[in-house]
Design a protein around this motif. Structure first.
Motif, PDB file in Angstrom:
ATOM      1  N   LEU A   7       0.819  -1.213   0.000  1.00 22.70           N
ATOM      2  CA  LEU A   7       0.000   0.000   0.000  1.00 22.70           C
ATOM      3  C   LEU A   7       0.854   1.264   0.000  1.00 22.70           C
ATOM      4  O   LEU A   7       0.356   2.346   0.339  1.00 22.70           O
ATOM      5  CB  LEU A   7      -0.929  -0.010   1.218  1.00 22.70           C
ATOM      6  CG  LEU A   7      -1.889  -1.205   1.304  1.00 22.70           C
ATOM      7  CD1 LEU A   7      -2.709  -1.140   2.569  1.00 22.70           C
ATOM      8  CD2 LEU A   7      -2.800  -1.269   0.082  1.00 22.70           C
ATOM      9  N   LYS A  10      -0.328   4.997  -0.847  1.00 22.68           N
ATOM     10  CA  LYS A  10      -1.771   5.090  -0.661  1.00 22.68           C
ATOM     11  C   LYS A  10      -2.101   5.805   0.646  1.00 22.68           C
ATOM     12  O   LYS A  10      -1.312   5.821   1.592  1.00 22.68           O
ATOM     13  CB  LYS A  10      -2.406   3.695  -0.637  1.00 22.68           C
ATOM     14  CG  LYS A  10      -2.124   2.856  -1.874  1.00 22.68           C
ATOM     15  CD  LYS A  10      -2.745   3.449  -3.117  1.00 22.68           C
ATOM     16  CE  LYS A  10      -2.574   2.515  -4.310  1.00 22.68           C
ATOM     17  NZ  LYS A  10      -3.136   3.106  -5.555  1.00 22.68           N
ATOM     18  N   ALA A  12      -5.219   6.007   3.562  1.00 21.83           N
ATOM     19  CA  ALA A  12      -6.417   5.333   4.071  1.00 21.83           C
ATOM     20  C   ALA A  12      -7.026   6.136   5.207  1.00 21.83           C
ATOM     21  O   ALA A  12      -6.309   6.754   6.001  1.00 21.83           O
ATOM     22  CB  ALA A  12      -6.068   3.933   4.563  1.00 21.83           C
ATOM     23  N   LEU A  29      -2.629  -1.436   8.022  1.00 28.25           N
ATOM     24  CA  LEU A  29      -2.505  -0.650   6.797  1.00 28.25           C
ATOM     25  C   LEU A  29      -1.187   0.115   6.781  1.00 28.25           C
ATOM     26  O   LEU A  29      -0.508   0.197   5.747  1.00 28.25           O
ATOM     27  CB  LEU A  29      -3.681   0.323   6.672  1.00 28.25           C
ATOM     28  CG  LEU A  29      -5.072  -0.305   6.490  1.00 28.25           C
ATOM     29  CD1 LEU A  29      -6.144   0.782   6.488  1.00 28.25           C
ATOM     30  CD2 LEU A  29      -5.147  -1.119   5.199  1.00 28.25           C
ATOM     31  N   ALA A  34       0.829   2.367   3.899  1.00 26.13           N
ATOM     32  CA  ALA A  34      -0.152   3.433   3.724  1.00 26.13           C
ATOM     33  C   ALA A  34       0.030   4.535   4.763  1.00 26.13           C
ATOM     34  O   ALA A  34       0.423   4.271   5.899  1.00 26.13           O
ATOM     35  CB  ALA A  34      -1.567   2.865   3.825  1.00 26.13           C
ATOM     36  N   VAL A  36      -2.134   6.860   7.111  1.00 22.69           N
ATOM     37  CA  VAL A  36      -3.438   6.537   7.680  1.00 22.69           C
ATOM     38  C   VAL A  36      -4.003   7.720   8.467  1.00 22.69           C
ATOM     39  O   VAL A  36      -3.319   8.293   9.319  1.00 22.69           O
ATOM     40  CB  VAL A  36      -3.358   5.310   8.610  1.00 22.69           C
ATOM     41  CG1 VAL A  36      -4.747   4.916   9.082  1.00 22.69           C
ATOM     42  CG2 VAL A  36      -2.705   4.132   7.893  1.00 22.69           C
ATOM     43  N   ASP A  88      -7.392   6.966  -0.919  1.00 30.35           N
ATOM     44  CA  ASP A  88      -7.453   5.755  -1.722  1.00 30.35           C
ATOM     45  C   ASP A  88      -8.262   4.637  -1.079  1.00 30.35           C
ATOM     46  O   ASP A  88      -8.804   3.787  -1.775  1.00 30.35           O
ATOM     47  CB  ASP A  88      -6.033   5.221  -1.959  1.00 30.35           C
ATOM     48  CG  ASP A  88      -5.123   6.255  -2.596  1.00 30.35           C
ATOM     49  OD1 ASP A  88      -5.229   6.463  -3.821  1.00 30.35           O
ATOM     50  OD2 ASP A  88      -4.326   6.867  -1.858  1.00 30.35           O
ATOM     51  N   VAL A  89      -8.315   4.632   0.253  1.00 34.34           N
ATOM     52  CA  VAL A  89      -8.961   3.550   0.996  1.00 34.34           C
ATOM     53  C   VAL A  89      -9.824   4.136   2.098  1.00 34.34           C
ATOM     54  O   VAL A  89      -9.361   4.974   2.876  1.00 34.34           O
ATOM     55  CB  VAL A  89      -7.912   2.606   1.619  1.00 34.34           C
ATOM     56  CG1 VAL A  89      -8.594   1.551   2.484  1.00 34.34           C
ATOM     57  CG2 VAL A  89      -7.050   1.958   0.549  1.00 34.34           C
ATOM     58  N   VAL A 232      -7.714  -4.515   0.397  1.00 35.67           N
ATOM     59  CA  VAL A 232      -7.660  -3.220  -0.300  1.00 35.67           C
ATOM     60  C   VAL A 232      -6.450  -3.105  -1.211  1.00 35.67           C
ATOM     61  O   VAL A 232      -6.305  -2.110  -1.924  1.00 35.67           O
ATOM     62  CB  VAL A 232      -7.690  -2.043   0.697  1.00 35.67           C
ATOM     63  CG1 VAL A 232      -8.922  -2.120   1.579  1.00 35.67           C
ATOM     64  CG2 VAL A 232      -6.423  -1.984   1.546  1.00 35.67           C
TER      65      VAL A 232
END
Length: 254
Positions: A7, A10, A12, A29, A34, A36, A88-89, A232
């Motif tokens: 990820l 990305k 989230a 995540l 990612a 977050v 993205d998430v 994801v």
């Protein structure tokens, strides 16, 4: 970071991320690269999760608010964009409810479950849509094995969670053309609420454990969070509209 890179790049947003399953998902995540945004009602808990993520070498940002208030949900998404420039998430985990037998359930109980469950999920999805469809994205909504099985004393909660599954399937059909995947996860995990349930009624809790073929409740990060991270990621890029039962096999015995 010591984790993976599935990820990386990305961003989230995870609701109800100050503790329990939401915290586990946020950490997992982050482990996959990612950035977050963690949201919830208690700022001190959110700051603690942000610190945990920072210790793992990832970026995080806390936004306090109540998913039962549409303006708070829209602010969460706006602050995510302000902090990291993209989304993205989206993981809709937060939910409040009161457990009672149906004959004792009030309209207020149902209102609470719906306002913080399917309505909050809908508001977050609508707020996130313009940003997710820019490059495609993934939404994970939380259902419940309790709702799938129809466990006694969970009427308002079960109603709300099954409404979320219906919303998920419709969104998967409507938003697939934007490259947005929408799935439901139904976990059985040792969250703070589950721990309270265990402590309040150990015998009933042990009965639930005996119904789980794997013989235990899931751990919020390795059992639930890592599965969400996989869901994801591009590894499951062809899966949408599905319900993933992360319940140790409990529902196959229902």
């Amino acid at each position: 970071m010591s984790g993976g890179t599935r990820l990386e790049g990305k961003v989230a947003l995870v609701t109800g991320a100050g503790q329990g399953v939401g915290r586990g998902v946020a950490l997992a995540l982050a482990e996959e690269g990612a950035a977050v945004v963690v949201t919830g009602r208690t700022e001190s808990k959110l700051r603690a999760v942000v610190a945990e993520i920072a210790e793992r070498g990832a970026r995080a940002h806390a936004v306090s608010g109540d998913v039962g208030r549409r303006e708070d949900v829209e602010r969460m998404v706006a602050e995510c964009l302000a902090a990291f420039g993209r989304l993205d998430v989206l993981v809709n985990n937060a939910q409040s409810s009161v457990q009672r037998l149906l004959e004792d359930t009030t309209d207020e109980d149902i209102d609470l479950a719906y306002r913080t469950g399917p309505l909050a999920t809908f508001h977050a999805m609508r707020a996130a849509l313009p940003h997710l469809r820019e490059e495609g994205g993934s939404i994970v909504n939380f259902g419940s094995s309790t709702a799938v099985l129809g466990d006694p004393a969970f009427g308002s909660y079960a109603m709300a969670k099954e409404a979320i599954r219906g919303l998920t399937r419709t969104a998967a059909r409507e938003w697939g053309r934007y490259g947005i995947r929408v799935n439901t996860v139904c976990p059985a995990a040792l969250s703070p609420a589950a721990a309270e349930y265990r402590d309040a009624d150990p015998e009933r809790f042990e009965k639930v454990i005996r119904q789980i073929p794997l013989g235990r409740m899931g751990d919020p990060e390795p059992d639930i969070g890592r599965a969400v991270a996989a869901l994801v990621s591009d590894d499951l890029s062809y899966l949408t509209g599905a319900t993933l039962m992360l319940d140790g096999g409990r529902t196959i015995l229902g």
